[in-house]
Design an enzyme around this catalytic site. Structure first.
Site, mmCIF file in Angstrom:
data_model
loop_
_atom_site.group_PDB
_atom_site.id
_atom_site.type_symbol
_atom_site.label_atom_id
_atom_site.label_comp_id
_atom_site.label_asym_id
_atom_site.label_seq_id
_atom_site.Cartn_x
_atom_site.Cartn_y
_atom_site.Cartn_z
ATOM 1 N N ASP A 216 -5.408 1.448 5.778
ATOM 2 C CA ASP A 216 -6.823 1.757 6.015
ATOM 3 C C ASP A 216 -7.243 1.135 7.349
ATOM 4 O OD1 ASP A 216 -9.592 2.010 5.985
ATOM 5 O OD2 ASP A 216 -9.755 1.603 3.841
ATOM 6 N N ASN B 99 -3.162 -6.575 -5.526
ATOM 7 C CA ASN B 99 -3.814 -6.701 -4.225
ATOM 8 C C ASN B 99 -2.915 -7.575 -3.349
ATOM 9 O OD1 ASN B 99 -5.423 -7.270 -2.000
ATOM 10 N ND2 ASN B 99 -7.307 -7.399 -3.208
ATOM 11 N N GLY C 210 0.843 -1.183 0.000
ATOM 12 C CA GLY C 210 0.000 0.000 0.000
ATOM 13 C C GLY C 210 0.878 1.232 0.000
ATOM 14 N N GLU D 25 0.446 -1.376 -4.783
ATOM 15 C CA GLU D 25 -0.662 -0.444 -4.587
ATOM 16 C C GLU D 25 -1.879 -0.916 -5.364
ATOM 17 O OE1 GLU D 25 -3.154 2.154 -3.510
ATOM 18 O OE2 GLU D 25 -1.137 2.446 -2.662
#
Length: 252
Positions: free
Chosen positions: A152, A129, A73, A96
């Protein structure tokens, strides 16, 4: 300069891409199906696209060179760029999920390579992912460092399964990390910081670094300063919560 004038996405003064042309949502749902190519195994990754400086005329990367750092990420690539000059002989990649952000980081790296000949050849980015495809990119024990910076928080309890640090995902990260490899995490959300630390603390293949080790590690200082998110937290006077753990052998 003429190229920059013709391309409005590039800054006229720096030649770097301008973020306003690559805006995206702050986070994406990692459990949704996205459409992008995924290598069937690490040997199917075309490294000549990522690290042409390290490839021979046959587009094959030096067999002694493998990716050692993974920024999961990676956002706008601030950490990668700082690490690139700190570890110039180490290959590293940002992973990402957001397509526009990935494109921005790709253009940023290309612009830095042009502006600084011979530098930034050791970093790259891929849209993927990482909660699903870590084993598709890395062999067992290949990595020496993994970074999870300001992920997140997925505040709602029903969405905790979307968190990038969890007990079952740590099994995959332990597979990709060599013994002695280090996971770095940081967040400005205290509850998420507690969550990540608890997951790592309870996992039998990770142990916390000592205070002395944290002080001696130059990378730790970058966690709270190198990324755009960390700089925003600092500007706002926010607090951060770190958890840094080493991969260890499973006790028998």
């Amino acid at each position: 300069m003429l190229e920059n004038e013709a391309n409005p996405t590039l800054s006229k003064s720096t030649g770097l891409p301008r973020k306003r042309f690559y805006r995206a949502r702050a986070h994406s749902n990692p459990l949704s199906d996205s459409h992008f190519p995924v290598p069937t195994s690490p040997c199917h990754v075309d490294f000549s696209l990522h690290y042409p400086h390290f490839c021979s005329s046959s587009d094959q990367i030096d067999s002694s060179k493998k990716i050692q750092f993974a920024d999961i990420g990676c956002g706008f690539g601030g950490l990668l760029i700082s690490l690139s000059t700190l570890f110039p002989d180490t290959l590293m990649i940002g992973m990402e999920l957001r397509d526009k952000v990935t494109e921005y980081v790709k253009e940023r790296i290309l612009a830095l390579r042009v502006a600084n000949p011979g530098q930034y050849q050791n970093i790259s980015v891929v849209r993927t992912n990482s909660m699903k495809y870590i084993p598709n990119y890395f062999e067992k024990g290949q990595l020496s460092k993994m970074f999870f910076l300001f992920p997140d928080p997925h505040f709602k309890e029903k969405n905790h399964r979307r968190r990038v640090i969890s007990t079952h995902l740590l099994d995959e990260y332990a597979y990709a990390l060599g013994v002695g490899g280090i996971i770095y995490t940081i967040t400005d959300v205290e509850e998420l910081g507690d969550w990540m630390k608890a997951c790592l603390e309870s996992h039998p293949m990770f142990e916390a670094l000592t205070e002395e080790e944290l002080e001696a590690d130059p990378v730790v200082k970058l966690l709270s300063s190198a990324t755009e998110e960390s700089q925003k937290v600092a500007r706002n006077g926010g607090q951060t919560f770190q958890a840094v753990y080493r991969r260890v052998m499973l006790a028998t």
